[in-house]
Design a protein around this motif. Sequence first.
Motif, mmCIF file in Angstrom:
data_model
loop_
_atom_site.group_PDB
_atom_site.id
_atom_site.type_symbol
_atom_site.label_atom_id
_atom_site.label_comp_id
_atom_site.label_asym_id
_atom_site.label_seq_id
_atom_site.Cartn_x
_atom_site.Cartn_y
_atom_site.Cartn_z
ATOM 1 N N GLN A 1 0.459 9.704 6.519
ATOM 2 C CA GLN A 1 1.251 8.859 7.408
ATOM 3 C C GLN A 1 1.474 7.499 6.762
ATOM 4 O O GLN A 1 0.529 6.825 6.370
ATOM 5 N N ALA A 2 2.741 7.097 6.662
ATOM 6 C CA ALA A 2 3.053 5.827 6.016
ATOM 7 C C ALA A 2 3.382 4.742 7.039
ATOM 8 O O ALA A 2 3.133 3.566 6.808
ATOM 9 N N LEU A 3 3.949 5.127 8.168
ATOM 10 C CA LEU A 3 4.249 4.165 9.229
ATOM 11 C C LEU A 3 3.728 4.724 10.543
ATOM 12 O O LEU A 3 3.820 5.925 10.792
ATOM 13 N N LYS B 1 5.880 -1.370 3.524
ATOM 14 C CA LYS B 1 7.086 -2.197 3.623
ATOM 15 C C LYS B 1 8.314 -1.465 3.111
ATOM 16 O O LYS B 1 9.347 -1.406 3.791
ATOM 17 N N SER B 2 8.184 -0.918 1.900
ATOM 18 C CA SER B 2 9.343 -0.215 1.331
ATOM 19 C C SER B 2 9.675 1.029 2.132
ATOM 20 O O SER B 2 10.852 1.391 2.286
ATOM 21 N N SER B 3 8.637 1.698 2.644
ATOM 22 C CA SER B 3 8.875 2.881 3.475
ATOM 23 C C SER B 3 9.691 2.503 4.706
ATOM 24 O O SER B 3 10.602 3.237 5.113
ATOM 25 N N ASP C 1 14.232 -5.822 -0.759
ATOM 26 C CA ASP C 1 12.850 -5.396 -0.993
ATOM 27 C C ASP C 1 12.343 -6.023 -2.291
ATOM 28 O O ASP C 1 12.694 -5.589 -3.379
ATOM 29 N N GLU C 2 11.544 -7.068 -2.141
ATOM 30 C CA GLU C 2 10.959 -7.800 -3.271
ATOM 31 C C GLU C 2 11.983 -8.214 -4.323
ATOM 32 O O GLU C 2 11.881 -7.837 -5.493
ATOM 33 N N PRO C 3 12.960 -9.022 -3.902
ATOM 34 C CA PRO C 3 13.982 -9.449 -4.871
ATOM 35 C C PRO C 3 13.429 -10.347 -5.967
ATOM 36 O O PRO C 3 14.047 -10.473 -7.017
ATOM 37 N N ILE D 1 17.170 6.861 4.235
ATOM 38 C CA ILE D 1 16.744 7.656 3.079
ATOM 39 C C ILE D 1 15.591 8.574 3.491
ATOM 40 O O ILE D 1 15.507 9.709 3.062
ATOM 41 N N TYR D 2 14.704 8.070 4.354
ATOM 42 C CA TYR D 2 13.680 8.926 4.961
ATOM 43 C C TYR D 2 13.962 9.028 6.449
ATOM 44 O O TYR D 2 14.486 8.112 7.066
ATOM 45 N N ARG D 3 13.576 10.171 7.002
ATOM 46 C CA ARG D 3 13.827 10.424 8.410
ATOM 47 C C ARG D 3 12.512 10.191 9.163
ATOM 48 O O ARG D 3 11.486 10.773 8.813
HETATM 49 N N1 LIG Z 1 7.897 9.232 -1.668
HETATM 50 C C1 LIG Z 1 6.618 9.142 -1.286
HETATM 51 N N2 LIG Z 1 5.835 10.239 -1.185
HETATM 52 C C2 LIG Z 1 4.551 10.169 -0.795
HETATM 53 N N3 LIG Z 1 3.929 9.024 -0.487
HETATM 54 C C3 LIG Z 1 4.627 7.878 -0.559
HETATM 55 C C4 LIG Z 1 6.002 7.878 -0.966
HETATM 56 N N4 LIG Z 1 6.456 6.607 -0.953
HETATM 57 C C5 LIG Z 1 5.406 5.857 -0.559
HETATM 58 N N5 LIG Z 1 4.319 6.602 -0.307
HETATM 59 C C6 LIG Z 1 2.996 6.118 0.169
HETATM 60 O O1 LIG Z 1 3.207 5.461 1.386
HETATM 61 C C7 LIG Z 1 2.437 4.273 1.448
HETATM 62 C C8 LIG Z 1 3.323 3.063 1.686
HETATM 63 O O2 LIG Z 1 4.113 2.866 0.522
HETATM 64 P P1 LIG Z 1 5.227 1.757 0.414
HETATM 65 O O3 LIG Z 1 5.931 1.926 -0.871
HETATM 66 O O4 LIG Z 1 6.037 1.766 1.636
HETATM 67 O O5 LIG Z 1 4.329 0.435 0.364
HETATM 68 P P2 LIG Z 1 4.759 -1.072 0.125
HETATM 69 O O6 LIG Z 1 4.254 -1.847 1.283
HETATM 70 O O7 LIG Z 1 6.191 -1.177 -0.171
HETATM 71 O O8 LIG Z 1 3.899 -1.428 -1.152
HETATM 72 P P3 LIG Z 1 4.259 -2.376 -2.396
HETATM 73 O O9 LIG Z 1 3.986 -3.775 -1.981
HETATM 74 O O10 LIG Z 1 3.297 -1.942 -3.454
HETATM 75 O O11 LIG Z 1 5.669 -2.136 -2.769
HETATM 76 C C9 LIG Z 1 1.641 4.214 0.171
HETATM 77 O O12 LIG Z 1 0.358 4.723 0.425
HETATM 78 C C10 LIG Z 1 2.399 5.103 -0.768
HETATM 79 O O13 LIG Z 1 1.532 5.713 -1.690
#
Ligand SMILES: Nc1ncnc2c1ncn2[C@@H]1O[C@H](COP(=O)(O)OP(=O)(O)OP(=O)(O)O)[C@@H](O)[C@H]1O
Lengths: 291, 234
Positions: free
Chosen positions: B15-17, B40-42, B159-161, B50-52
């Motif tokens: 789970q990412a979010l 954040k990027s998620s 995203d992190e410009p 891009i993701y659902r």
């Molecule tokens: N395509 C993917 N497949 C599987 N896991 C992913 C994928 N993209 C991100 N994750 C996981 O989801 C979580 C959140 O990642 P995300 O890239 O959104 O973090 P972030 O806050 O942008 O981090 P950063 O500051 O390093 O960019 C992390 O644990 C990452 O490993």
Amino acid sequence: MLPIEFYFDAAIKGLLTGSVYAMLAVGLSIIFGVMRVVNFAHGEMLVAGMFGAYLVFVTLGLDPILAIPIVALVMFLFGVALQRGLIDRFITAPEHQQFLVLIGVALILTNGLDMIFGPDARNVQVPYAFASFEVGPFFLDNVRVYSAIAALALIALLYLFFNHTLTGKAIRACADNNRGAQVVGLNVSRLYAITFGIGAACAGAAGCLLIMVIDVTPHLGADFTLLAFTIVIIGGLGSMTGALLGGLLIGVSEAMAGILIQPSLKSSFSFGLLILVLLLRPNGLLGKRSS
Amino acid sequence: MLTIEAVDLHYGDAQALSDVSLTVEEGEIVAIIGANGAGKSSLISTIAGIYRPTRGRITFEGEDITGWPSHLVCDLGIGQVAEGRQIFPSMTVRENLEMGAVIPRARKLAASTMERVFTIFPRLAERVRQDAGTLSGGEQQMLAIGRCLMGQPRLIMLDEPSLGLAPTIVQEVFRIVHQLNTDGLTVVLVEQNVVGSLKLADRAYVLENGQIAMAGSGRALLDDDRLRQAYLGL
Ligand SMILES: Nc1ncnc2c1ncn2[C@@H]1O[C@H](COP(=O)(O)OP(=O)(O)OP(=O)(O)O)[C@@H](O)[C@H]1O
Ligand SMILES: [Mg+2]
């Protein structure tokens, strides 16, 4: 003819046939370069194109070269439908699954053509089948010259499409950075469908040109898939210019094998060339070094 | 303008979010901060289509856009400058910019917008024929922002410009973000540069392990002891 002219003659014939091979291989290369999918049904699509040109010839009496727009359009639509209906679901699947899907498509095409046309060899005799141009000491078959001109013209057209139209550039963008393409809102699956359609149309067009020089049976496909694959690996995966160069090279090598050893050994000559290229330049002649 | 309600996102089993809700009002700069891997990027990618999301709802100007594919989301006017810039390295600078304006809403305005991008980033104008992959990091970032502007966005997510850029260039990027906002763009800004982005932002959200841990005005968060401890080591 002097001995040296004998070789020149073979080389020229090889270049002419090689242009048609290049047309076939460019289609495979475009599909792979953009979608990272190897079209294992590519030779079967070529065979479908040959039968298409045959059909157009016996029903409308149209020269296979003039049949290209019709056959290419049908093959384009077929490719689009295939991508939309089937391959799109496997685009992110592991390679062995994609392989099985496309082998399945190849089997269905082969057996479908077998059911419709039967196993007998068919050919198309154009009125100029035995005419030739005399250039110095050489005699060039009209059929081969016209085919080569048509193939090179179509490749040039593709080049213009990819470099000077918005859709063509968008397809290149998908190949260059897939995530980037999504980020700017390109409709990637639509562009993939167009790409697969173009690849299939290339195979179909090459089929129209080949039917004038070889007889077609439904089971020719696998050999041509292998041929196209060999060319693309020699030229460098995903490079259009590489596919062109590889096609010409294989054409010449086959022709040389024909006079140096014996015609039936021509494909072992091609594979020898393949192995040589893989040893010396693992990414193909014009392939990018993978990072 | 943009509302996110109780959104979950999974990558396979991970789970990412989790239960993320936030709003962005028209004309605001909203910062999203959080540690590496916080999500954040998620979140940005989920908004962009891009993701659902596995749960929850995303609405833009009252329209439910949950699960829309990215090309339709883009065409509504949600642009992004993605993590890692995501330029097209073997295409020229001009072609990269053209690709930003393929979406229907932007196509007719491509030529005039490109002129505008060149006035904001004169360096790009000097390099129109250069392959984008051979640009310097800062120039690539300018290209990514310029390409995003080509799509006529009304909301722009960055995203992190400032990642990997020299301090003076970072200042320049922040100045440009501020200018774009003054010109009417709504901005969502993801930054590692916590102080810089909180100073710039009207409001901010703090993500921790895929959840919103804190929210408030940029000023208030800058003064918050817990945040200062966690992100600024103070
Ligand atoms: N395509 C993917 N497949 C599987 N896991 C992913 C994928 N993209 C991100 N994750 C996981 O989801 C979580 C959140 O990642 P995300 O890239 O959104 O973090 P972030 O806050 O942008 O981090 P950063 O500051 O390093 O960019 C992390 O644990 C990452 O490993
Ligand atoms: Mg990130």
